[in-house]
Scaffold this motif. Structure first.
Motif, PDB file in Angstrom:
ATOM      1  N   SER A 179      24.403  13.669  22.033  1.00 55.95           N
ATOM      2  CA  SER A 179      23.358  12.759  22.481  1.00 55.95           C
ATOM      3  C   SER A 179      23.909  11.627  23.334  1.00 55.95           C
ATOM      4  N   SER A 180      25.219  11.414  23.310  1.00 55.76           N
ATOM      5  CA  SER A 180      25.824  10.341  24.095  1.00 55.76           C
ATOM      6  C   SER A 180      25.782  10.685  25.577  1.00 55.76           C
ATOM      7  N   VAL A 181      25.485   9.698  26.401  1.00 53.37           N
ATOM      8  CA  VAL A 181      25.338   9.929  27.834  1.00 53.37           C
ATOM      9  C   VAL A 181      26.669  10.182  28.519  1.00 53.37           C
ATOM     10  N   TRP A 182      27.764   9.772  27.879  1.00 55.48           N
ATOM     11  CA  TRP A 182      29.069   9.969  28.527  1.00 55.48           C
ATOM     12  C   TRP A 182      30.114  10.591  27.597  1.00 55.48           C
ATOM     13  N   ALA A 183      29.990  10.396  26.272  1.00 54.41           N
ATOM     14  CA  ALA A 183      31.033  10.864  25.355  1.00 54.41           C
ATOM     15  C   ALA A 183      31.108  12.383  25.305  1.00 54.41           C
TER      16      ALA A 183
END
Length: 475
Positions: A9-13
């Motif tokens: 769900s993280s935009v970058w992780a």
């Protein structure tokens, strides 16, 4: 399971973690430091002269032919397909090494590996098209660390298996085949980028051009805009991407980025060192195993190539890491540093060429590679701090293309059996002379820049302040 859901769900992780995993497996090539002993040994039974003067030049010429088309395709196809191609060709590379006999199959291997190296640009630029700009620095650090960790682990493990367990080179290549197969599987997990740097469509390209001219970041679309764009793409099919209008706007954006990338003498000098030094570095990296085998033949002595490569990675990474913690005005002293450390690298290359001690040659290689990794880090930072991400990607591609063109010219004249076809010692003497010319050029230029600063420090302070403003705005 919950942690994995939170990561996705993280935009970058999530894309950063998957790409780091891919980079680790793709660079964990434990057989690479032992390529020459494997080729000239009983498994392939190819002479060192054929490898030096015939096989390796094929890789150089193929790499040059693939590099620019792959650079454009990387952006046009939005990175992920090219990363998957790299993973696939890594697998076929080690299938050829393990199971394909004869010289013709090794010629195919060189062309195959040229595809692998030319698609490296997709791995290095993918992350900038899928994460917000505020995470660029952290993500870049993680990616470089993953590559370093993979290469160091692979080289170290390969050395342990060869030296302590006495594992045959064939099984080292077979284990490497299994590891790089993991990288190919991981590439399927990468999310598909929603945008390109240059092939953006007419409207998005106009926004990009305006943001470049104003020195600001390109605005990030919200989720509604992304969804609308996706629906529109699905409705129109792929014609929009392949249309003449999109190609024309991409070409215009490329030209604007090119003009900005080489807009000042400062950028041109740093790019010149990048291209010149990288050409020499790649040539030495390609042929160093042949020099080691010349000094101490692998058929009759122990081989420590993997341990040396692992040591190079660690020392070079420490040197590059130190750049961010040393308080130096690189705008004033950077060019002089290029000249001084290039002079140290010159001495290391001459040491490798003239010594009869394998340990002295190993030490010279560690010094040479560490100097290069230190200076390329400084150079990349100086160039990136002056440019937008589009321009930096283009500059990376152009500098790499120029470096490869120079390397191809050196290979054609010095190495290829159709021309001079020189022996490995004479080649390294020429490479040392080549680096000596680079060091003299930048020692003169760096001394001039430092002297100008001593007489007119206000000019440098103004220049440095403007660079800092640009860096803050664009990154």
């Amino acid at each position: 399971m919950l942690c994995w859901a939170n990561l996705k769900s993280s935009v970058w992780a999530y894309p950063t973690a998957v790409l780091c995993l891919y980079g680790f497996f793709a660079n964990c090539r434990m057989a690479e430091p032992f390529l020459i002993p494997y080729l000239i040994g009983p498994h392939k039974n190819i002479s060192g002269e054929v490898v030096t003067n015939y096989l390796f030049p094929i890789w150089t010429y193929s790499y040059l032919a693939f590099l620019f088309p792959v650079f454009l395709l990387t952006d046009f196809l939005r990175h992920k397909p090219l990363i998957m191609v790299q993973g696939l060709f890594l697998v076929t590379n080690y299938i050829l090494l393990c199971f394909a006999p004869g010289l013709p199959s090794m010629i195919c291997l060189q062309v195959n590996y040229a595809v692998v190296t030319s698609t490296e640009v997709a791995y290095l630029s993918y992350i900038y098209s899928v994460i917000p700009v505020e995470h660029y620095q952290r993500a870049t650090g993680y990616l470089r660390s993953a590559m370093l960790a993979g290469y160091t682990f692979g080289a170290s493990l390969g050395q342990i298996l060869v030296s302590l367990a006495g594992v045959d080179y064939f099984y080292i290549n077979a284990i490497t085949l299994g590891i790089v197969s993991m990288s190919f599987l991981v590439s399927f997990w990468l999310p598909m980028p929603q945008r390109s740097l240059f092939f953006k469509g007419k409207k998005a390209a106009a926004v990009g051009l305006q943001s470049q001219q104003e020195g600001t970041k390109e605005p990030v679309m919200d989720m509604d805009e992304v969804g609308l764009g996706k629906d529109k793409m699905e409705h129109n099919g792929s014609a929009g991407w392949c249309s003449g209008e999109n190609v024309a706007t991409a070409g215009h954006l490329l030209w604007q980025s090119f003009r900005e990338s080489y807009s000042s003498r400062h950028l041109i000098y740093w790019s010149l060192w990048w291209a010149l030094a990288t050409a020499g570095y790649v040539q030495i990296f390609n042929y160093i195993q042949l020099m080691w085998d010349h000094i101490e033949p692998s058929a009759t002595s122990s081989v420590y190539n993997g341990g040396v490569e692992a040591a190079c990675s660690l020392v070079g990474a420490a040197a590059a890491f130190s750049v961010g913690h040393v308080k130096v005005n690189w705008a004033v002293w950077g060019e002089l540093a290029l000249g001084l450390f290039s002079a140290v690298a010159t001495g290391a290359v001459f040491l490798m060429a003239l010594t009869s001690s394998i340990w002295a040659c190993y030490a010279g290689y560690v010094v040479f590679k560490s100097c290069y990794m230190l200076l390329i880090t400084i150079t990349a930072f100086q160039i990136a701090s002056n440019l937008s991400m589009e321009c930096y990607a283009l500059t990376f591609g152009i500098n790499t293309f120029v470096a490869l063109s120079l390397q191809t010219l050196i290979t054609l004249i010095v190495v290829d059996e159709a021309t001079l076809g020189l022996d490995i010692v004479t080649q390294f003497i020429i490479y040392g002379s080549y680096y000596a010319v680079i060091s003299v050029l930048f020692l003169i230029r760096g001394t001039y820049t430092a002297c100008v600063n001593q007489h007119n420090p206000e000019h440098t302070q103004t220049k440095e302040a403007s660079v800092e403003v640009i860096s803050t705005e664009r990154f």
